[in-house]
Scaffold this motif. Structure first.
Motif, PDB file in Angstrom:
ATOM      1  N   ALA A   1       1.141  -1.215  -0.295  1.00  0.00           N
ATOM      2  CA  ALA A   1      -0.091  -0.395  -0.193  1.00  0.00           C
ATOM      3  C   ALA A   1       1.142   1.026   0.174  1.00  0.00           C
ATOM      4  N   LEU A   2       2.228   1.180   0.645  1.00  0.00           N
ATOM      5  CA  LEU A   2       3.151   2.309   0.704  1.00  0.00           C
ATOM      6  C   LEU A   2       3.389   2.435  -0.493  1.00  0.00           C
ATOM      7  N   HIS A   3       4.410   1.496  -1.980  1.00  0.00           N
ATOM      8  CA  HIS A   3       4.946   1.914  -2.977  1.00  0.00           C
ATOM      9  C   HIS A   3       5.488   0.491  -3.442  1.00  0.00           C
ATOM     10  N   PRO A   4       4.936   0.488  -5.104  1.00  0.00           N
ATOM     11  CA  PRO A   4       5.149  -0.377  -5.702  1.00  0.00           C
ATOM     12  C   PRO A   4       6.724  -1.068  -5.864  1.00  0.00           C
ATOM     13  N   LEU A   5       7.342   0.325  -5.383  1.00  0.00           N
ATOM     14  CA  LEU A   5       9.168   0.114  -5.013  1.00  0.00           C
ATOM     15  C   LEU A   5       9.614  -0.692  -3.836  1.00  0.00           C
ATOM     16  N   ALA A   6       8.930  -0.400  -3.031  1.00  0.00           N
ATOM     17  CA  ALA A   6       9.651  -0.887  -1.801  1.00  0.00           C
ATOM     18  C   ALA A   6       9.507  -2.462  -1.219  1.00  0.00           C
ATOM     19  N   THR A   7      10.768  -2.409  -1.197  1.00  0.00           N
ATOM     20  CA  THR A   7      11.270  -3.944  -1.625  1.00  0.00           C
ATOM     21  C   THR A   7      11.263  -4.577   0.952  1.00  0.00           C
ATOM     22  N   GLY A   8      11.428  -3.335   1.254  1.00  0.00           N
ATOM     23  CA  GLY A   8      11.115  -3.990   2.825  1.00  0.00           C
ATOM     24  C   GLY A   8      11.503  -2.981   2.939  1.00  0.00           C
ATOM     25  N   ALA A   9      11.101  -3.114   4.645  1.00  0.00           N
ATOM     26  CA  ALA A   9      11.806  -1.802   5.737  1.00  0.00           C
ATOM     27  C   ALA A   9      11.864  -2.535   7.079  1.00  0.00           C
ATOM     28  N   TYR A  10      12.788  -1.502   7.951  1.00  0.00           N
ATOM     29  CA  TYR A  10      13.855  -2.448   8.770  1.00  0.00           C
ATOM     30  C   TYR A  10      13.092  -0.945  10.114  1.00  0.00           C
ATOM     31  N   LEU A  11      12.154  -1.122  10.974  1.00  0.00           N
ATOM     32  CA  LEU A  11      11.220  -0.885  11.634  1.00  0.00           C
ATOM     33  C   LEU A  11      12.271  -1.201  13.122  1.00  0.00           C
ATOM     34  N   PRO A  12      12.101   0.252  13.853  1.00  0.00           N
ATOM     35  CA  PRO A  12      12.792   0.126  15.213  1.00  0.00           C
ATOM     36  C   PRO A  12      12.458  -0.769  16.343  1.00  0.00           C
ATOM     37  N   PRO A  13      13.189  -1.618  17.254  1.00  0.00           N
ATOM     38  CA  PRO A  13      12.898  -2.445  17.870  1.00  0.00           C
ATOM     39  C   PRO A  13      11.438  -2.277  19.097  1.00  0.00           C
ATOM     40  N   GLY A  14      10.634  -2.910  18.833  1.00  0.00           N
ATOM     41  CA  GLY A  14       9.082  -2.392  19.306  1.00  0.00           C
ATOM     42  C   GLY A  14       7.740  -2.248  18.420  1.00  0.00           C
ATOM     43  N   ALA A  15       8.820  -2.330  17.277  1.00  0.00           N
ATOM     44  CA  ALA A  15       7.119  -1.083  16.559  1.00  0.00           C
ATOM     45  C   ALA A  15       6.787  -2.041  15.336  1.00  0.00           C
ATOM     46  N   THR A  16       6.075  -2.291  15.214  1.00  0.00           N
ATOM     47  CA  THR A  16       5.451  -3.281  14.185  1.00  0.00           C
ATOM     48  C   THR A  16       3.852  -3.245  13.438  1.00  0.00           C
ATOM     49  N   ALA A  17       4.153  -1.680  13.239  1.00  0.00           N
ATOM     50  CA  ALA A  17       3.596  -1.425  12.141  1.00  0.00           C
ATOM     51  C   ALA A  17       3.499  -0.720  10.750  1.00  0.00           C
ATOM     52  N   ALA A  18       3.527  -0.566   9.808  1.00  0.00           N
ATOM     53  CA  ALA A  18       4.038  -0.862   8.609  1.00  0.00           C
ATOM     54  C   ALA A  18       3.448   0.981   8.218  1.00  0.00           C
ATOM     55  N   PRO A  19       4.649   1.746   7.585  1.00  0.00           N
ATOM     56  CA  PRO A  19       4.542   2.745   7.745  1.00  0.00           C
ATOM     57  C   PRO A  19       3.570   3.085   6.041  1.00  0.00           C
ATOM     58  N   GLN A  20       2.542   4.403   7.033  1.00  0.00           N
ATOM     59  CA  GLN A  20       1.227   4.858   5.748  1.00  0.00           C
ATOM     60  C   GLN A  20       2.043   5.609   5.025  1.00  0.00           C
ATOM     61  N   LYS A  21       2.841   6.849   5.550  1.00  0.00           N
ATOM     62  CA  LYS A  21       3.418   7.745   4.559  1.00  0.00           C
ATOM     63  C   LYS A  21       4.786   7.696   4.785  1.00  0.00           C
ATOM     64  N   ILE A  22       5.565   8.849   3.506  1.00  0.00           N
ATOM     65  CA  ILE A  22       6.814   8.248   3.604  1.00  0.00           C
ATOM     66  C   ILE A  22       7.646  10.240   3.800  1.00  0.00           C
ATOM     67  N   ASP A  23       8.314  10.463   5.211  1.00  0.00           N
ATOM     68  CA  ASP A  23       8.289  11.470   5.961  1.00  0.00           C
ATOM     69  C   ASP A  23       9.724  12.177   5.052  1.00  0.00           C
ATOM     70  N   VAL A  24      10.616  11.283   4.416  1.00  0.00           N
ATOM     71  CA  VAL A  24      11.840  11.885   3.815  1.00  0.00           C
ATOM     72  C   VAL A  24      12.553  10.392   2.892  1.00  0.00           C
ATOM     73  N   LEU A  25      12.536  11.366   1.186  1.00  0.00           N
ATOM     74  CA  LEU A  25      13.016  10.410   0.437  1.00  0.00           C
ATOM     75  C   LEU A  25      14.418  10.624  -0.531  1.00  0.00           C
ATOM     76  N   TYR A  26      14.692   9.688   0.133  1.00  0.00           N
ATOM     77  CA  TYR A  26      16.363   9.905   0.330  1.00  0.00           C
ATOM     78  C   TYR A  26      16.803   8.977  -1.187  1.00  0.00           C
ATOM     79  N   VAL A  27      17.511  10.315  -2.274  1.00  0.00           N
ATOM     80  CA  VAL A  27      17.360   9.669  -3.330  1.00  0.00           C
ATOM     81  C   VAL A  27      18.881   9.806  -3.901  1.00  0.00           C
ATOM     82  N   THR A  28      19.405   8.755  -4.632  1.00  0.00           N
ATOM     83  CA  THR A  28      21.116   8.256  -4.503  1.00  0.00           C
ATOM     84  C   THR A  28      21.369   7.968  -6.182  1.00  0.00           C
ATOM     85  N   ARG A  29      22.284   8.674  -7.151  1.00  0.00           N
ATOM     86  CA  ARG A  29      22.490   8.005  -8.394  1.00  0.00           C
ATOM     87  C   ARG A  29      22.823   6.606  -8.396  1.00  0.00           C
TER      88      ARG A  29
END
Ligand code: NCD
Length: 392
Positions: free
Chosen positions: A223-251
């Protein structure tokens, strides 16, 4: 007294990273340009009489200019070897000899090198502090300090933010230092790699086993984005992120030997139109080479030029701290660091399996005894002391 080096972002504790950012903020307040809140416009004399040597064995514009500019703003001096073809490396001189000699000429060394682990070798032989300004595909810790400072200034606390890293996550050293720091500060990390350019296995393993991140696979992020291959959440977190606060683009890191460039994502207004990106701050370590549209520069979410400008106060802060010239602030004169560094094992019968490790460079072999650390990924697992790849 042990010297402090910054070869990895993990050489700094969280408190020390806070100290760097606090001091960078103080420099901006005291020495800022009244016309531009992200620009240093005045100089000080804090580092008068000190010399920084910049040893760059790989191309650079921003990093070298901002380090040299930072030292000038601090009232110090700079000597530079920026063209490896014109230095003694081209005659066959080892890095160990170069840094031993440069330590006699300068009080601080800033080094960039195409091999992973080069800054660690430099730190072993230097008689003065060493800052890693990028070693192959390993790390680029001072870029991360700039990234954290930019995110803090625009988004507030790092804890709980969702930062998506996009592009060449395999070859991009800025991403490796950044994800370690984000995990340590309790941010959610979403990986959006270009095809075939996922985070290296050793980085992903460290996030999970050393920094305690919880991995969510792509199916929980559809539901977040088709390119998202995974997420690393802080210890104790369980819910998948719903929005992106920062997009860090690289070449695409074409110089790191990746085979081909297929389907590299291009970030533009269209790419950022889904609601998940509505408030996303877009950052990029720069240079960009087609993956981030210049037409996007006027969008309120485009933060990359402000981010580049912040390289100056951040590098001033780190330089002043390592030279013990910062008013009321200092780094512990010890090995320090966040990592509970495990015991080092000399294993002369074992070679690092990463072909781009500094220990595989014929010029450096006599000065890089094979050394490994225990890896928290599992009992018996080892990690190269220099490039930090897992040893298979
Ligand atoms: C980065 C680097 O050198 O790793 N540039 C920089 O220092 N800002 C990113 C890159 O070259 O892609």
């Amino acid at each position: 007294m042990k010297l402090r080096h910054v070869t990895s972002i993990n050489d700094l504790t969280r408190d020390e990273i806070e100290t760097v950012l606090f001091l960078a903020d103080a420099f901006l307040k005291q020495l800022g340009d009244p016309e531009d809140p992200n620009r240093i416009g005045k100089s000080t004399h804090l580092c008068r009489g000190s010399i920084m040597a910049t040893l760059f064995y790989e191309p650079s514009t921003r990093t070298r200019l901002s380090f040299e500019g930072a030292m000038s703003r601090l009232g110090g001096n700079v000597i530079s070897s920026a063209n490896s073809a014109a230095s003694s490396a081209a005659k066959g001189e080892s890095l160990a000899d170069t840094v031993r000699m440069a330590s006699a000429y300068a009080d601080l060394l800033v080094i960039r090198h195409p091999r992973e682990g080069a800054a660690t070798v430099a730190a072993q032989y230097a008689g003065v502090p060493v800052i890693n300004a990028g070693d192959g595909a390993h790390e680029h810790p001072t870029q991360t300090l700039c990234d954290l400072f930019a995110i803090r200034r625009e988004k507030g606390a790092l804890q709980g933010l969702t930062v998506a890293v996009l592009g060449d996550l395999k070859g991009g050293r800025t991403v490796h230092s950044l994800v370690y720091a984000l995990a340590r500060f309790g941010a959610h990390i979403v990986t959006m790699p270009a095809s075939g350019m996922e985070l290296p296995r050793h980085v992903a393993l460290r996030l999970r086993h050393e920094f305690g991140s919880i991995f969510l696979p792509s199916k929980q992020l559809s539901a977040l984005h088709p390119l998202a291959t995974g997420a690393y959440l802080p210890p104790g977190a369980t819910a998948a992120p719903q929005k992106i606060d920062v997009l860090y683009v690289t070449r695409f890191q074409k110089e790191r030997g990746a085979p081909s460039l297929l389907d590299y994502p291009v970030v533009n207004a269209d790419f950022l139109s889904p609601p998940a990106f509505h408030e996303a701050l877009v950052l990029h370590p720069l240079p960009r080479v087609g993956e981030l549209a210049p037409a996007f520069d006027t969008d309120r979410r485009a933060g990359y030029f402000r981010q580049a400008s912040l390289g100056m106060p951040v590098r001033m802060a780190l330089t002043a701290l390592l030279l013990d010239a910062a008013p009321d602030q200092s780094l512990e004169p010890s090995e320090g660091g966040f990592c509970q560094k495990s015991e080092t094992r000399r294993e002369t019968s074992l070679a690092c399996s990463n072909p781009n490790c500094i220990t595989r460079d014929s010029q450096e072999i006599p000065n890089t005894e094979p050394k490994f650390r225990h890896d928290p990924a599992g009992p018996g697992a080892l990690r190269c002391f220099y490039c930090e790849h897992e040893v298979t």
